[in-house]
Design an enzyme around this catalytic site. Structure first.
Site, PDB file in Angstrom:
ATOM      1  NE  ARG A  93      13.417 -11.028  39.759  1.00 54.67           N
ATOM      2  CZ  ARG A  93      13.592  -9.736  39.530  1.00 54.67           C
ATOM      3  NH1 ARG A  93      14.479  -9.337  38.635  1.00 54.67           N
ATOM      4  NH2 ARG A  93      12.894  -8.838  40.174  1.00 54.67           N
ATOM      5  CB  SER A 171       8.444  -2.084  43.907  1.00 53.12           C
ATOM      6  OG  SER A 171       9.273  -3.123  43.447  1.00 53.12           O
TER       7      SER A 171
END
Ligand code: ARG
Length: 391
Positions: A93, A171
């Protein structure tokens, strides 16, 4: 003109963000940045296609080599794992966020957006990087509090052909280090994951013959597979394929998110399982007992910083400095046996081993065993002192 840079994956949430940034936030121009950290080619192609249709300007940045060198190598050296999760999403991230920041800086854009919800960790990881700039941060998913079903309908209305349907609402977050599957029925922690959620690993089967792979390490970094030198990216990709055949590297766990929520998480990560097990095993051959004991604490602190996305905190660099110093003797190779979902170390060697076969052997005469007698007399001494006093 008001412009915004969106960290874009091509999935449902970030695709829906594009029209939302125009319709709900009034931006005239949406610039999307898709960072390749080893997700499937098809995801990237779909993302590029979607972006072409929806965004005003789009960038795809191949950060795979950088991801391996600056994120995964340090992770291997620090045995990165949070509560048993190999930190795949977490470690990527900040890199993804920093690429969006880079584009925003290049273009002089003062607005940064991400598609994370207000329930997870990713919002924190993105924003730890975004907020270090003087940009405004926009998080449509969190701010508009959208339900998944609503998003799917909104996506369809905007001609977004998102790879999610209401019956299979997983997801998925994927990069070369791990594949994470969340959502739908998996949210019930008692519900056994169906085989269909797995994309990298075959069902572990006892009738598949075991396979041995040899991993070579230098300074704590994997540098070869079965004696053949190769770059980290290739090595990880190969191990994902080989390990996946044996069903190695599945994790089904309840994880403590930074906010405090417990979440049921499913992961696949064959190469990570093999490399982390091999690396730890080699450390046990070469590091001193005191180093090993202390490094467990450093590894845990390192992993927590990465989980929280706090890689810009000075402590992260401090911990890496310790870890790097500790890896000077982590050279050698480890034989890993892959069998029925397991990756077991079955042999290790190093030019820097602390292991002394001539001393430890049952057949050895190098040490005088009698010398140990004095040591043994004092071992457990205080417990005996207390017993003598009748306490
Ligand atoms: N729980 C993991 C983490 O916080 C994975 C999150 C992955 N996200 C997803 N959409 N599958 O790093």
């Amino acid at each position: 003109m008001s412009e915004v840079v969106l960290a874009y994956s091509g999935g449902l949430d970030t695709s829906v963000c594009i029209p939302l940034l125009r319709e709900r936030y009034g931006f005239d121009k949406v610039v999307t940045v898709l960072v390749d950290v080893g997700q499937p080619r098809s995801d990237i192609e779909r993302g590029n296609l979607r972006a072409k249709q929806l965004a005003d300007e789009h960038y795809t940045i191949d950060a795979r080599e950088e991801f391996v060198k600056t994120c995964l190598f340090p992770l291997i050296k620090a045995n990165g794992s949070y509560e048993g999760y190999v930190l795949g999403t977490a470690i990527a991230r900040p890199l993804i966020a920093s690429k969006a920041v880079q584009i925003a800086k290049q273009k002089g854009i003062k607005n940064l957006a991400h598609g994370c919800t207000g329930r997870g960790n990713d919002q924190l990881r993105f924003e730890a990087i975004f907020r270090a700039t003087d940009c405004r941060v926009i998080a449509p998913m969190r701010e508009l509090d959208l339900a998944r079903e609503w998003e799917i309908d909104y996506a369809r209305e905007h001609g977004i052909d998102v790879p999610v349907t209401k019956d299979k609402p997983w997801s998925i977050d994927e990069n070369i280090w791990s594949r994470s599957i969340e959502g739908g029925k998996l949210e019930d922690p008692y519900f056994e994951p169906p085989e269909e959620i797995y994309g990298w690993t075959k069902t572990p089967r006892g009738d598949r013959a075991p396979q041995i792979v040899e991993i070579g390490f230098e300074l704590g970094i994997p540098v070869s597979l079965d004696g053949v030198r190769m770059g980290g990216l290739e090595l990880i990709e190969k191990l994902n394929r080989i390990g996946g055949e044996h069903g190695v590297g599945r994790t089904d766990m309840v994880e403590d998110r930074v906010l405090g929520l417990k979440a049921r998480e499913n992961y696949e990560h064959p190469a990570a399982t093999i490399l982390l097990a091999a690396h730890k095993d080699l450390e046990h051959l070469v590091l001193s007992r005191a180093e090993l004991k202390f490094k467990i604490m450093v590894d845990e602190a390192w992993s927590e910083m990465v989980y929280m996305g706090l890689v810009e905190d000075p402590l992260y660099a401090d911990l890496n400095a310790f870890v790097d110093q500790s890896q000077k003797r982590v050279n050698g190779s480890v034989k890993m046996k892959l069998y029925c979902g397991n990756a077991l170390s079955v042999g290790r060697q190093s030019p820097d081993a602390l292991y002394a076969q001539d001393m430890v052997s049952f057949d050895s005469q190098t040490l005088s065993q009698k010398d140990a007698e004095g040591f043994a007399k004092y071992h457990g001494f205080q417990a005996r002192l207390l017993r003598r006093k009748g306490i």
